[in-house]
Write a protein that holds these residues in place. Structure first.
Motif, mmCIF file in Angstrom:
data_model
loop_
_atom_site.group_PDB
_atom_site.id
_atom_site.type_symbol
_atom_site.label_atom_id
_atom_site.label_comp_id
_atom_site.label_asym_id
_atom_site.label_seq_id
_atom_site.Cartn_x
_atom_site.Cartn_y
_atom_site.Cartn_z
ATOM 1 N N TYR A 772 26.284 9.797 8.258
ATOM 2 C CA TYR A 772 27.212 9.364 9.307
ATOM 3 C C TYR A 772 28.229 8.372 8.736
ATOM 4 O O TYR A 772 29.437 8.436 9.040
ATOM 5 C CB TYR A 772 26.467 8.703 10.476
ATOM 6 C CG TYR A 772 25.314 9.502 11.033
ATOM 7 C CD1 TYR A 772 25.294 10.896 10.970
ATOM 8 C CD2 TYR A 772 24.220 8.860 11.617
ATOM 9 C CE1 TYR A 772 24.217 11.619 11.471
ATOM 10 C CE2 TYR A 772 23.144 9.570 12.127
ATOM 11 C CZ TYR A 772 23.143 10.945 12.047
ATOM 12 O OH TYR A 772 22.087 11.659 12.538
ATOM 13 N N HIS A 773 27.772 7.441 7.902
ATOM 14 C CA HIS A 773 28.686 6.476 7.285
ATOM 15 C C HIS A 773 29.676 7.182 6.357
ATOM 16 O O HIS A 773 30.868 6.817 6.296
ATOM 17 C CB HIS A 773 27.899 5.422 6.509
ATOM 18 C CG HIS A 773 27.387 4.293 7.352
ATOM 19 N ND1 HIS A 773 28.195 3.292 7.820
ATOM 20 C CD2 HIS A 773 26.135 4.010 7.816
ATOM 21 C CE1 HIS A 773 27.484 2.426 8.531
ATOM 22 N NE2 HIS A 773 26.225 2.843 8.549
ATOM 23 N N ALA A 774 29.195 8.187 5.638
ATOM 24 C CA ALA A 774 30.093 8.912 4.743
ATOM 25 C C ALA A 774 31.185 9.624 5.528
ATOM 26 O O ALA A 774 32.359 9.650 5.120
ATOM 27 C CB ALA A 774 29.299 9.911 3.907
ATOM 28 N N ASP A 775 30.821 10.188 6.679
ATOM 29 C CA ASP A 775 31.825 10.878 7.496
ATOM 30 C C ASP A 775 32.844 9.899 8.075
ATOM 31 O O ASP A 775 33.969 10.294 8.418
ATOM 32 C CB ASP A 775 31.134 11.645 8.621
ATOM 33 C CG ASP A 775 30.391 12.874 8.103
ATOM 34 O OD1 ASP A 775 30.665 13.284 6.956
ATOM 35 O OD2 ASP A 775 29.525 13.406 8.822
ATOM 36 N N LEU A 776 32.442 8.624 8.194
ATOM 37 C CA LEU A 776 33.381 7.578 8.612
ATOM 38 C C LEU A 776 34.122 6.968 7.418
ATOM 39 O O LEU A 776 34.878 6.008 7.579
ATOM 40 C CB LEU A 776 32.631 6.466 9.372
ATOM 41 C CG LEU A 776 32.230 6.795 10.811
ATOM 42 C CD1 LEU A 776 31.301 5.710 11.354
ATOM 43 C CD2 LEU A 776 33.474 6.913 11.702
ATOM 44 N N GLU A 777 33.828 7.507 6.223
ATOM 45 C CA GLU A 777 34.403 7.038 4.964
ATOM 46 C C GLU A 777 33.993 5.599 4.645
ATOM 47 O O GLU A 777 34.708 4.880 3.945
ATOM 48 C CB GLU A 777 35.939 7.189 4.973
ATOM 49 C CG GLU A 777 36.382 8.635 5.132
ATOM 50 C CD GLU A 777 37.886 8.812 5.043
ATOM 51 O OE1 GLU A 777 38.600 7.783 4.923
ATOM 52 O OE2 GLU A 777 38.338 9.963 5.086
ATOM 53 N N SER A 778 32.838 5.195 5.142
ATOM 54 C CA SER A 778 32.250 3.896 4.763
ATOM 55 C C SER A 778 31.316 4.166 3.582
ATOM 56 O O SER A 778 30.087 4.177 3.712
ATOM 57 C CB SER A 778 31.484 3.287 5.939
ATOM 58 O OG SER A 778 32.346 3.085 7.035
ATOM 59 N N TYR A 779 31.942 4.406 2.421
ATOM 60 C CA TYR A 779 31.171 4.941 1.304
ATOM 61 C C TYR A 779 30.202 3.933 0.696
ATOM 62 O O TYR A 779 29.141 4.311 0.200
ATOM 63 C CB TYR A 779 32.120 5.487 0.235
ATOM 64 C CG TYR A 779 32.857 6.716 0.690
ATOM 65 C CD1 TYR A 779 32.154 7.848 1.101
ATOM 66 C CD2 TYR A 779 34.250 6.750 0.729
ATOM 67 C CE1 TYR A 779 32.830 8.991 1.540
ATOM 68 C CE2 TYR A 779 34.935 7.878 1.160
ATOM 69 C CZ TYR A 779 34.216 8.996 1.576
ATOM 70 O OH TYR A 779 34.875 10.102 2.023
ATOM 71 N N ALA A 780 30.548 2.643 0.707
ATOM 72 C CA ALA A 780 29.620 1.648 0.136
ATOM 73 C C ALA A 780 28.298 1.653 0.911
ATOM 74 O O ALA A 780 27.215 1.675 0.321
ATOM 75 C CB ALA A 780 30.255 0.258 0.163
ATOM 76 N N ASP A 781 28.413 1.644 2.243
ATOM 77 C CA ASP A 781 27.198 1.696 3.063
ATOM 78 C C ASP A 781 26.486 3.027 2.882
ATOM 79 O O ASP A 781 25.248 3.085 2.826
ATOM 80 C CB ASP A 781 27.552 1.493 4.538
ATOM 81 C CG ASP A 781 27.993 0.070 4.852
ATOM 82 O OD1 ASP A 781 27.559 -0.842 4.129
ATOM 83 O OD2 ASP A 781 28.754 -0.114 5.811
ATOM 84 N N ALA A 782 27.235 4.089 2.817
ATOM 85 C CA ALA A 782 26.634 5.417 2.692
ATOM 86 C C ALA A 782 25.835 5.539 1.394
ATOM 87 O O ALA A 782 24.705 6.050 1.384
ATOM 88 C CB ALA A 782 27.721 6.493 2.745
ATOM 89 N N VAL A 783 26.415 5.071 0.292
ATOM 90 C CA VAL A 783 25.721 5.155 -1.003
ATOM 91 C C VAL A 783 24.454 4.302 -0.991
ATOM 92 O O VAL A 783 23.388 4.737 -1.437
ATOM 93 C CB VAL A 783 26.661 4.732 -2.144
ATOM 94 C CG1 VAL A 783 25.881 4.561 -3.447
ATOM 95 C CG2 VAL A 783 27.774 5.766 -2.323
ATOM 96 N N ALA A 784 24.560 3.060 -0.476
ATOM 97 C CA ALA A 784 23.388 2.175 -0.449
ATOM 98 C C ALA A 784 22.264 2.777 0.392
ATOM 99 O O ALA A 784 21.092 2.781 -0.014
ATOM 100 C CB ALA A 784 23.785 0.806 0.096
ATOM 101 N N LEU A 785 22.607 3.306 1.575
ATOM 102 C CA LEU A 785 21.590 3.905 2.444
ATOM 103 C C LEU A 785 21.010 5.169 1.817
ATOM 104 O O LEU A 785 19.801 5.420 1.893
ATOM 105 C CB LEU A 785 22.203 4.223 3.805
ATOM 106 C CG LEU A 785 22.517 3.028 4.698
ATOM 107 C CD1 LEU A 785 23.495 3.414 5.809
ATOM 108 C CD2 LEU A 785 21.233 2.457 5.293
ATOM 109 N N GLY A 786 21.849 5.970 1.191
ATOM 110 C CA GLY A 786 21.368 7.194 0.561
ATOM 111 C C GLY A 786 20.415 6.913 -0.579
ATOM 112 O O GLY A 786 19.389 7.590 -0.735
ATOM 113 N N LYS A 787 20.741 5.905 -1.385
ATOM 114 C CA LYS A 787 19.843 5.551 -2.487
ATOM 115 C C LYS A 787 18.512 5.033 -1.963
ATOM 116 O O LYS A 787 17.448 5.357 -2.505
ATOM 117 C CB LYS A 787 20.506 4.500 -3.380
ATOM 118 C CG LYS A 787 21.640 5.045 -4.232
ATOM 119 C CD LYS A 787 22.239 3.959 -5.123
ATOM 120 C CE LYS A 787 23.324 4.532 -6.031
ATOM 121 N NZ LYS A 787 23.923 3.488 -6.898
#
Length: 848
Positions: A772-787
């Motif tokens: 969801y964060h990636a689709d909002l282009e909040s990539y820093a949060d998306a990467v941290a959550l994905g890891k």
């Protein structure tokens, strides 16, 4: 404690909040010194680990292992276990002081159910924060690392311990090591360990064996300790320790065996496996020489002699006050030692009043007891009446011997006190007006169980009769006590059954530890005492549900299968009476099969359950069972790719909605669970608008219910997760992030409670939130959550092999997020490690 926590730095300590409060206290920088007079009057103080009278030595292998454990970053938790008196606290004290000198911040976590003194410590290396008011990680910059020591971990409330660990693991900026000390592992650890295994946390155990495992090594340990004690008592060592003695004329209470020929210690006795017993023998050798007594050699005689010296001091206090020598101090020491010490004068007053004392007598006695055994100082913010009162007799093993020798029923030569035979029941009986257990029930029963392990008369004449009369006390004491009781009372299964029968329907995390232990212990007993086939089948169903809740899927499958087999036999004899039971058991069995991904078997069981329940003709309405079976069938049909899954879920919701109009408390939660499933099924059919409506209704129902009813957090976490997926599918990404974050927060706490069951679901929610964060282009949060999500899946691997496919999907999702974030090198590395080819087939992971 429950909910998110907060750490408040207040002066010299750290207070953890969150539905309660808990304090971390800095490890003392200097030791409290004992005067020679104090040491002679109260020799047991010389045995306290915090006084460090005997210089620490040995344990080189253990020290090297802990240095390896210290290395590296991140958060690690280790359980150090060994018998009482094996030297766990002494070893932890040495470790703490050594690491402190190396620049680490070292802290102790006193049990939140016991007294909370601050001790003598400084502000040095105070962590500037573990979590803010929302549980967000804060940086620690004042030390090379943080060590937190949790003594008596097996006696903690599991909920409180899980919350503490969840708070501590949020430290950033320095390595964190959490050392748990406990006598045993056993069921409590097997059940609770999964709670500790959280994201980025490594968890292991280490057994602390004998300091001197070979009998020929023990004389040297004895001599070293004897020299240290002799110095502290102002008597330089002389002669060969423990081999010669001088007869004397000490008071009878302080004497060991009658004076006679010198004795040698039999170092082959099992009691001398414990370093504490060797040290007690060394201390008594010095005391006996000092007072002209024969040196006791038997471990029990050593305890008797040391208790006799303590009693001499109590009598001296009586004479100072001008009162006749009496057993009044025995009463204070008994209460203090049984309860582990009380957190306030108010509780001490309540406890002593139960033994028939007046307010004036209580005030005099607590003052006198404090002069013998000063309690730790109160914390600055504990408020009026918060002073710790009645310091217990230490070390624990000596205190346990005192309790066992004080109550009648043994044949040891020790001053008799018949009235003490009633003390345990009088101190622990529930209030006759409110039926509430006294506030010291948990530590008192914990102590009583430990004493009973070595003193059979305490079990037979105190513990078992007490619980036969008031079985609810064991439940009030919590899961740790229940697990210890299940381990102790192997010859008293009637008592264990009686205690289990008092378990509440809503048990919570802590009581599930005890429920699991009792049910495991009583498996054969239940089977042998089942009065009928239906009773046996219900026992299997109960264990299947319990095993499913605690993540033991194979056992759940076995138990549910046994239940089905018994009900089939019952149906053959009387179809109309037991068809409903068979249908219910088949539905449960289908869910257990589905949990292990036995898809074909699960589908067969689920469809048979529907046929049986629809054809049932018994007098008991079958609508609730049919609604449950339809819900199970809907989920299983969806996994099988059948188009009628939504139909079954809609039918289930309709039945529960009708039932809920008459009994909302009973069936509204069931409706919410079914709506949650329907939400997920509709998302799979790309009907996200309808799905969002079903998910919102489920969340609204559960949000209202969790405010007044415990135990619905798992259902709420699932509803939030499915609603987030539906909103993301409908394009409302902001709402998806909001509800997805709530789901992750809830599942993070649930994974602390049971990682086996909730770790995979937490990982799925983290990965979905990353999307969801990636689709909002909040990539820093998306990467941290994905890891973090992938890391949790990796930790699930050993305990949950069925998550391997999900882990690969998660790796594919994270690869795509990394590429969208412009981190191509990391994405390629991840692709190689996990064998990911191209974009993932599905960007979302199942959240169940």
């Amino acid at each position: 404690m429950s909910g998110r926590g907060v750490v408040l730095v207040a002066g010299r300590d750290i207070r953890l909040g969150g539905g309660g409060a808990h304090r971390l206290v800095a490890w003392p920088g200097t030791r409290e010194s004992l005067t020679r007079d104090d040491a002679r009057a109260k020799p047991s103080l010389l045995l306290r680990a915090d006084h460090g009278v005997v210089d620490f030595h040995g344990r080189e292998e253990e020290q090297a292992d802990f240095l390896r454990w210290r290395g590296g970053g991140g958060v690690r938790i280790r359980l150090l276990h060994g018998g009482g008196g094996q030297g766990k606290t002494r070893f932890a004290d040495h470790l703490a002081r050594t690491w402190r000198r190396d620049g680490w911040g070292v802290w102790a976590a006193p049990d939140a159910t016991s007294r909370d003194g601050t001790g003598a410590f400084t502000d040095q290396d105070l962590p500037h924060g573990l979590a803010d008011g929302e549980g967000t990680a804060l940086e620690v910059s004042s030390s090379r690392g943080v060590l937190i020591v949790v003594d008596y971990a097996d006696r903690w409330n599991a909920d409180v311990l899980a919350t503490l660990l969840d708070l501590v693991r949020r430290v950033r900026g320095a390595p964190v090591r959490i050392l748990l000390l406990a006598r045993q592992t056993g069921t409590w650890w097997q059940t609770v360990r999964s709670r500790f295994t959280a994201p980025r946390v490594e968890c292991d155990t280490r057994h602390l064996g004998s300091h001197s495992p070979l009998p020929e090594l023990r004389p040297r340990e004895f001599q070293l300790a004897r020299a240290c004690f002799a110095t502290a008592l102002g008597r330089p060592p002389s002669g060969l320790p423990g081999t010669t003695t001088r007869p004397g004329t000490a008071t009878e209470a302080a004497r060991g065996p009658q004076a006679g020929a010198p004795r040698r210690h039999d170092w082959h006795l099992p009691a001398y496996d414990l370093v504490l017993t060797v040290h007690m023998a060394a201390l008594v050798a010095v005391l006996a020489e000092l007072h002209g007594d024969e040196v006791p050699s038997d471990p029990l005689d050593v305890s008797r002699y040391l208790l006799g010296r303590e009693r001499l001091h109590w009598e001296a206090v009586d004479r100072t006050r001008g009162t006749p020598v009496s057993r009044r101090m025995d009463i204070a020491v008994f209460v203090a030692t049984l309860t582990g010490g009380l957190p306030s004068y108010t509780q001490a007053e309540q406890a002593l009043a139960r033994l028939g004392m007046s307010q004036r007598e209580i005030q005099d006695l607590t003052d006198d007891h404090a002069s013998c055994y000063p309690p730790p100082p109160a914390a600055p913010d504990d408020g009026p009446g918060g002073d710790p009162t009645l310091e217990p007799l230490y070390p624990d093993r000596l205190g346990e011997d005192f309790l066992a020798l004080t109550v009648p029923g043994h044949r040891v030569d020790y001053p008799r006190y018949p009235a003490a035979g009633t003390f345990v029941e009088r101190l622990l009986a529930p209030d006759p007006d409110t039926a509430q257990a006294p506030p010291w029930t948990r530590p008192a029963l914990t102590t009583l169980v430990e004493v009973s392990r070595r003193w059979d008369h305490v079990a037979r004449k105190q513990l078992y009769p007490l619980l036969e009369k008031y079985p609810e006390l064991a439940v009030a004491a919590g899961g740790g006590v229940l697990a210890a009781l299940a381990d102790l009372a192997t010859d008293n299964e009637d008592l264990l059954w009686l205690v289990r029968s008092r378990m509440p329907a809503e048990r919570g995390v802590d009581l599930e530890v005890g429920d699991d232990a009792l049910s495991e212990r009583l498996t054969e007993y239940d089977a042998g005492n089942a009065g009928s086939g239906p009773e046996l089948a219900r026992q299997h169903e109960h264990r299947a549900r319990l095993s499913s809740r605690t993540g033991r899927r194979e056992k759940a499958l076995s138990e549910s299968g046994s239940a089905v087999a018994v009900w089939r036999r019952m149906v053959e004899r009387n179809p109309s009476a037991h068809a409903r039971d068979l249908g219910r058991a088949l539905a449960t069995h289908a869910a257990c099969q589905a949990a292990l991904r036995l898809s074909d078997d699960a589908e067969r069981s689920a469809e048979e359950a529907l046929r049986v329940l629809r054809g049932a003709t018994g007098v008991v309405p079958v609508q609730p069972e049919l609604a449950h079976a339809l819900r199970n069938a809907a989920s299983i049909r969806h996994r099988a790719g059948r188009p009628d899954a939504v139909t079954a879920a809609v039918q289930s919701a309709s039945i529960f909605r009708t039932l809920g109009s008459g009994r909302p408390e009973r069936y509204r939660p069931e409706l919410a669970v079914t709506l949650t499933l329907l939400c997920g099924l509709l998302v799979a059919e790309d009907r996200c608008g309808e799905a969002s409506a079903a998910g919102r209704e489920a969340v609204e129902i559960l949000d209202r219910l969790v405010k007044s009813r415990r135990g619905l957090e798992p259902e709420l976490s699932q509803a939030l997760s499915e609603l987030a997926r539906a909103q993301a599918g409908a394009g409302d990404l902001t709402a998806a992030v909001f509800h997805g974050t709530r789901a992750v927060d809830l599942r993070g706490r649930l994974a602390q409670d049971n990682f086996v069951a909730w770790g995979p679901r937490l990982a799925a929610s983290l990965m979905n939130l990353a999307g969801y964060h990636a689709d909002l282009e909040s990539y820093a949060d998306a990467v941290a959550l994905g890891k973090e999500g992938l890391h949790v899946f990796e930790r699930c691997g050993a305990q949950s092999p069925h998550t391997h496919a999900d882990r690969r999907t998660a790796a594919g999702n994270l690869t795509e997020i990394l590429e969208r974030a412009g981190l191509d090198a990391e994405a390629e590395d991840l692709r190689r490690r996990y064998g990911v080819d191209g974009p993932p087939q599905s960007r979302e992971l199942p959240s169940r």
